[in-house]
Design a protein around this motif. Structure first.
Motif, short mmCIF file in Angstrom:
data_model
loop_
_atom_site.label_atom_id
_atom_site.label_comp_id
_atom_site.label_asym_id
_atom_site.label_seq_id
_atom_site.Cartn_x
_atom_site.Cartn_y
_atom_site.Cartn_z
N VAL A 78 0.88 -1.17 0.00
CA VAL A 78 0.00 0.00 0.00
C VAL A 78 0.92 1.22 0.00
O VAL A 78 1.66 1.45 0.96
N VAL A 79 0.88 1.96 -1.10
CA VAL A 79 1.81 3.07 -1.32
C VAL A 79 1.03 4.34 -1.63
O VAL A 79 0.09 4.32 -2.43
N GLU A 80 1.44 5.41 -0.98
CA GLU A 80 0.82 6.71 -1.21
C GLU A 80 1.93 7.75 -1.40
O GLU A 80 2.81 7.87 -0.55
N ASP A 81 1.88 8.46 -2.52
CA ASP A 81 2.90 9.46 -2.85
C ASP A 81 4.31 8.86 -2.78
O ASP A 81 5.24 9.49 -2.28
N GLY A 82 4.45 7.62 -3.26
CA GLY A 82 5.75 6.97 -3.28
C GLY A 82 6.21 6.40 -1.96
O GLY A 82 7.23 5.73 -1.89
N ALA A 132 6.47 -13.41 13.19
CA ALA A 132 5.52 -14.35 12.60
C ALA A 132 4.88 -13.80 11.32
O ALA A 132 3.67 -13.81 11.14
N VAL A 133 5.75 -13.28 10.41
CA VAL A 133 5.28 -12.80 9.12
C VAL A 133 5.99 -13.56 8.01
O VAL A 133 7.12 -14.01 8.17
N ARG A 134 5.30 -13.71 6.90
CA ARG A 134 5.85 -14.47 5.77
C ARG A 134 6.49 -13.59 4.72
O ARG A 134 7.24 -14.05 3.88
N ARG A 135 6.12 -12.29 4.76
CA ARG A 135 6.63 -11.34 3.77
C ARG A 135 7.01 -10.06 4.47
O ARG A 135 6.34 -9.64 5.41
N ILE A 136 8.05 -9.41 3.96
CA ILE A 136 8.50 -8.16 4.56
C ILE A 136 8.91 -7.19 3.45
O ILE A 136 9.66 -7.57 2.54
N PRO A 137 8.39 -5.97 3.50
CA PRO A 137 8.79 -4.99 2.48
C PRO A 137 10.26 -4.60 2.64
O PRO A 137 10.78 -4.49 3.75
N VAL A 138 10.90 -4.40 1.51
CA VAL A 138 12.29 -3.94 1.47
C VAL A 138 12.25 -2.47 1.06
O VAL A 138 11.68 -2.13 0.02
N VAL A 139 12.83 -1.63 1.90
CA VAL A 139 12.72 -0.19 1.71
C VAL A 139 14.12 0.43 1.63
O VAL A 139 15.01 0.07 2.40
N GLU A 140 14.27 1.36 0.68
CA GLU A 140 15.52 2.10 0.53
C GLU A 140 15.16 3.57 0.31
O GLU A 140 14.33 3.88 -0.56
N ASN A 141 15.76 4.45 1.11
CA ASN A 141 15.45 5.88 1.03
C ASN A 141 13.94 6.13 1.16
O ASN A 141 13.36 6.91 0.40
N ASP A 142 13.33 5.44 2.12
CA ASP A 142 11.89 5.57 2.41
C ASP A 142 10.98 5.15 1.27
O ASP A 142 9.81 5.49 1.27
N ARG A 143 11.48 4.42 0.31
CA ARG A 143 10.67 3.96 -0.82
C ARG A 143 10.77 2.44 -0.95
O ARG A 143 11.84 1.86 -0.81
N PRO A 144 9.64 1.79 -1.24
CA PRO A 144 9.69 0.33 -1.42
C PRO A 144 10.44 -0.05 -2.68
O PRO A 144 10.22 0.54 -3.74
N VAL A 145 11.35 -1.00 -2.54
CA VAL A 145 12.14 -1.47 -3.68
C VAL A 145 12.03 -2.98 -3.88
O VAL A 145 12.56 -3.51 -4.86
#
Length: 139
Positions: free
Chosen positions: A39-43, A98-111
């Motif tokens: 879920v992304v808003e304004d990057g 206990a999570v199966r997925r994790i967002p990878v973030v660089e410079n406050d942006r999902p990558v």
């Protein structure tokens, strides 16, 4: 040599804004054969919604799912990692939370997204999780 998150993560991101209908996320998951939408808003990363979130928070709580947006069902207390974090440390954090997925973030942006299934396919391709994760979707 230490394996990094960037070595295991997927970069084919599926993202939608918080006001997107839950149905749109479910359709995107089916089309892209993924179990989560960022879920992304304004990057900026605002949350993550999984197929389980749609059922547990959407279907279970809303009489009219058409009125349910991603912001209503997403997990917004996010655990994130950076691409250059050690993969072992990231996987340990996922287990603890206990999570199966994790967002990878660089410079406050999902990558990217790191999933246990992706890690299993890379590190232990003969494991049951790796075999299940590599199968074609059963849509």
């Amino acid at each position: 040599m230490t394996q990094l998150v960037r070595d295991l993560m997927t970069t084919d991101l599926v993202s939608l804004p918080p006001d997107a209908p839950v149905r749109q996320a479910a359709q995107a998951m089916r089309q892209q054969d993924v179990g989560a939408v960022l879920v992304v808003e304004d990057g900026q990363l605002r949350g993550i919604v999984t197929d389980r979130d749609i059922v547990v928070r959407g279907v279970a709580d809303f009489d009219d799912l058409a009125a349910c947006a991603l912001g209503d069902v997403c997990s917004d207390q996010l655990l994130t990692v950076a691409p250059d974090d050690a993969a072992d440390a990231a996987i340990a954090r996922m287990r603890e939370a206990a999570v199966r997925r994790i967002p990878v973030v660089e410079n406050d942006r999902p990558v990217g997204v790191l999933s246990l299934g992706d890690a299993a396919m890379e590190r232990d391709p003969d494991s049951a999780l790796a075999e299940i994760s590599s199968e074609e979707a059963n849509t």
